[in-house]
Design an enzyme around this catalytic site. Structure first.
Site, PDB file in Angstrom:
ATOM      1  CB  CYS A 101      36.390  60.664 -14.006  1.00 15.72           C
ATOM      2  SG  CYS A 101      34.683  60.141 -14.231  1.00 15.72           S
ATOM      3  N   GLY A 116      31.471  59.706 -18.897  1.00 17.66           N
ATOM      4  CA  GLY A 116      31.488  58.251 -18.993  1.00 17.66           C
ATOM      5  C   GLY A 116      32.668  57.760 -19.793  1.00 17.66           C
ATOM      6  CB  SER A 117      33.309  54.493 -21.339  1.00 15.68           C
ATOM      7  OG  SER A 117      32.267  54.327 -22.284  1.00 15.68           O
ATOM      8  CB  THR A 118      36.964  56.743 -24.524  1.00 15.14           C
ATOM      9  OG1 THR A 118      37.725  57.354 -23.472  1.00 15.14           O
ATOM     10  CG2 THR A 118      37.401  57.337 -25.852  1.00 15.14           C
ATOM     11  CB  ALA A 119      33.584  52.898 -26.085  1.00 12.36           C
ATOM     12  CB  VAL A 120      29.488  55.508 -24.051  1.00 18.55           C
ATOM     13  CG1 VAL A 120      28.101  56.137 -24.072  1.00 18.55           C
ATOM     14  CG2 VAL A 120      29.377  54.020 -23.712  1.00 18.55           C
ATOM     15  N   GLY A 121      31.287  57.887 -25.364  1.00 18.92           N
ATOM     16  CA  GLY A 121      31.436  59.287 -25.738  1.00 18.92           C
ATOM     17  C   GLY A 121      31.485  59.478 -27.242  1.00 18.92           C
ATOM     18  CD  GLU A 137      35.260  63.606 -16.685  1.00 16.70           C
ATOM     19  OE1 GLU A 137      36.205  62.880 -17.075  1.00 16.70           O
ATOM     20  OE2 GLU A 137      34.541  63.329 -15.724  1.00 16.70           O
TER      21      GLU A 137
END
Length: 596
Positions: free
Chosen positions: A332, A276-281, A298
């Site tokens: 992605c 998913g997104s970098t922020a949620v990661g 990822e």
């Protein structure tokens, strides 16, 4: 020559027998999966009539229910429960209980599970693609490429090579441990958790599930709130295949919900896989740190697509447009930054413009459209803001694609294929992940310049380099900071399922797919045992037995040079010293003790 003839005959006979065995189809049972509810067109039933359906978008979600819509038409699909933390923990507990039984299963049984899935997928391609299309807005062709082919490739690779890479692996024991046998064993971790996105709902569920189950784990997958409808149907396929091989219930589970549901999953499992997104990661990492749960992330991508002046422009243009518009650009590993050599810049733009002009976007199941909808309604606004920022800073629109007939409620779900020229790195479109059908094209002059430009990004998932010289393309790709590189192609790495997939920088870390991804689902255990047991055992040399001798350190010095010295004569000389220490030690120790 006569000596070799029997071997040649045996080898030939073996090859013939193997070929004949291939002609015998494997005995793979069929499974029945109820699809009656997903084949209906929209849900206007009395059961759901009391639910308020927002006129556009998915942003207005109930806290207790995950509401589902078709992005292409905004037809209502239904709702699913948003699981509480307690409910998530219960699901993980059930999976953990089932996993203890499954961990003892044979690879033969696990391969049969994969074959059953593969058979169902091949026989029901249209159904699987239609469900994906309805829930995400992608075309049937895009679904076939991104959902069916990738998943079938992964299953086929696991069938042919999976067991090989999970068997104990021998390792060298080194000079000091020549009397030992060393190996690495791969054991199941337990229960793996996965939080997966909406862009390819079928493959995003099957990808971690296949690796986890084949390596002996249980898995609980939280599907996106934007693709829960399709995810819950795809789960039925997995359940039916597991039941067909007699696997324990609850080994695999699919759960629905929002952030609270995902947070509970992170704190309950033995390993997390997040796509998913970098922020949620980053949020996943913070939560995982509380329980020291290992994670594979990822995250976002901003892949560089480099075209040198000696490339075949007409060929590359087709690949470039497919890389941009596949699944409406919601990938992605999507082509998001195009760097074209100045000598072919105009020619490339001309070729791309011609192709994009022929592309039409519209509801994928109502006509023959080349591109479908944007899954998230508010995302179209974000894409337009990126285009506006580029235009304000001097970029130009070379071409935009056309729309088919759009329903009034779904008009905001579409974004036209857009080619931007005269862009630079001061523009947001070259820095922020777009996740949409936008092709920004920038020119370069030298290989050194384009390498610097490609590395000027906080994302580093993949890249593609096109050149008439394979050597040149490889040289450029080798200097680009990313986890995935394609030479004279784009995104072909993902169809090679023996390869790991993942990035660096803000694109995450860890790998799924390939040998590395399969073993990442395992407890990797190092094992050492005696090679000639019980004849030769490890024995502590007398000089360093407690109490240690007066010359124990001198013995160690001689031993180190014997084992690791660079000069063979020094090593032999030290070996003599070691033998002297060993033979003289008993009397030395005796004298040392008497003197005290």
């Amino acid at each position: 020559m006569p000596f070799w003839w029997p071997l040649i005959v045996l080898a030939f006979a073996y090859a013939i027998c193997k070929f004949l065995l291939m002609l015998i189809p494997p005995n793979v049972p069929s499974i029945d999966v109820d699809a009656s509810d997903v084949l209906a067109h929209g849900k206007d039933t009395e059961e759901n009539s009391f639910i308020y359906i927002p006129p556009r978008g998915r942003s207005q979600q109930s806290d207790k229910k995950v509401q589902c819509y078709e992005p292409a038409t905004m037809k209502y699909l239904g709702y699913f429960p948003a699981l509480s933390p307690t409910e998530v923990e219960e699901r993980v507990t059930l999976s953990r209980k089932a996993q203890k039984t499954w961990a003892q299963s044979s690879f033969k049984l696990r391969r049969q599970f994969l074959r059953i899935l593969l058979k169902y997928i091949i026989e029901h391609q249209e159904l699987i693609c239609e469900v994906s299309s309805r829930d995400t807005g992608k075309t049937m062709v895009d679904a076939s490429l991104g959902e069916i082919m990738t998943t079938c490739e992964k299953i086929t690779w696991l069938l042919s090579e999976g067991e090989r890479w999970l068997k104990p692996e021998s390792r060298s024991s080194g000079r000091a441990m020549l009397h030992k046998v060393s190996r690495v064993e791969f054991h199941p971790l337990g229960v793996i958790g996965a939080i997966v996105p909406w862009n390819y709902p079928f493959h995003n569920i099957f990808n971690p599930m296949l690796a986890a189950v084949f390596s002996g784990n249980g898995i609980v997958i939280k599907v996106s709130e934007h693709a829960s409808w399709s995810g819950c149907f795809y789960f039925r396929i997995i359940q039916a295949a597991l039941a067909a091989v007699g696997a324990p219930e609850n080994l695999v589970d699919v759960i629905t919900g929002f952030a609270e549901t995902g947070e509970a999953l992170v704190s309950s499992v033995d390993k997390m896989i997040f796509v998913g997104s970098t922020a949620v990661g980053k949020m996943i990492m913070r939560n995982a740190a509380e329980t020291l749960t290992p994670v594979t992330l990822e995250l976002g991508g901003k892949d560089a697509f480099i075209i040198c002046e000696d490339a075949d422009v007409s060929h590359v243009a087709q690949v470039a447009v497919r890389g941009t518009l596949q699944s409406s650009g919601q990938n992605c590993a999507g082509a998001e930054r195009f760097y074209v050599h100045k000598d072919i810049y105009t020619a490339f733009i001309g070729q791309v413009t011609k192709i994009v002009k022929s592309v039409s976007a519209g509801p994928p199941l109502t006509g023959r459209y080349d591109m479908g909808a944007i899954c998230l309604q508010e995302h179209s606004e974000h894409l337009q803001s990126l285009v506006n920022d580029a235009l304000d800073k001097g970029a130009e629109i070379a071409v935009r694609g056309s729309f088919g007939h759009l329903g009034e409620d779904a008009v905001d779900q579409y974004f036209p294929p857009t080619v931007l020229i005269n862009v630079n790195h001061n523009m947001k479109i070259m820095k922020e992940e777009a996740f949409g059908p936008i092709m920004p094209i920038m020119q370069f002059s030298t290989d050194e310049e384009v390498i610097k430009l490609a590395n000027d990004s906080r994302y580093a998932l993949g890249c593609a380099v096109f050149s008439g010289s394979k050597h040149r393309a490889k040289q450029i790709a080798s200097q680009i900071q990313c986890g995935v590189a394609a030479i004279n192609d784009f995104a072909s790495n993902y169809m090679c399922q023996s390869l790991p997939f993942g990035g660096v920088k803000d694109s995450g870390f860890g790998r799924f797919a390939g040998i590395e991804g399969l073993r990442a689902c395992c407890l990797v255990k190092s094992v050492v045992e005696d090679r000639f047991w019980p004849l030769i055992k490890t024995k502590i040399p007398k000089p360093i037995q407690y109490p240690v001798a007066e010359n124990a350190f001198e013995f160690q010095e001689a031993l180190v040079e014997t084992l690791y010295g660079l000069n063979i004569w020094d090593r032999l000389r030290s070996l003599i010293d070691v033998l002297k220490f060993l033979t003289d030690q008993s009397s030395n120790v005796s004298r040392t003790r008497k003197s005290h």
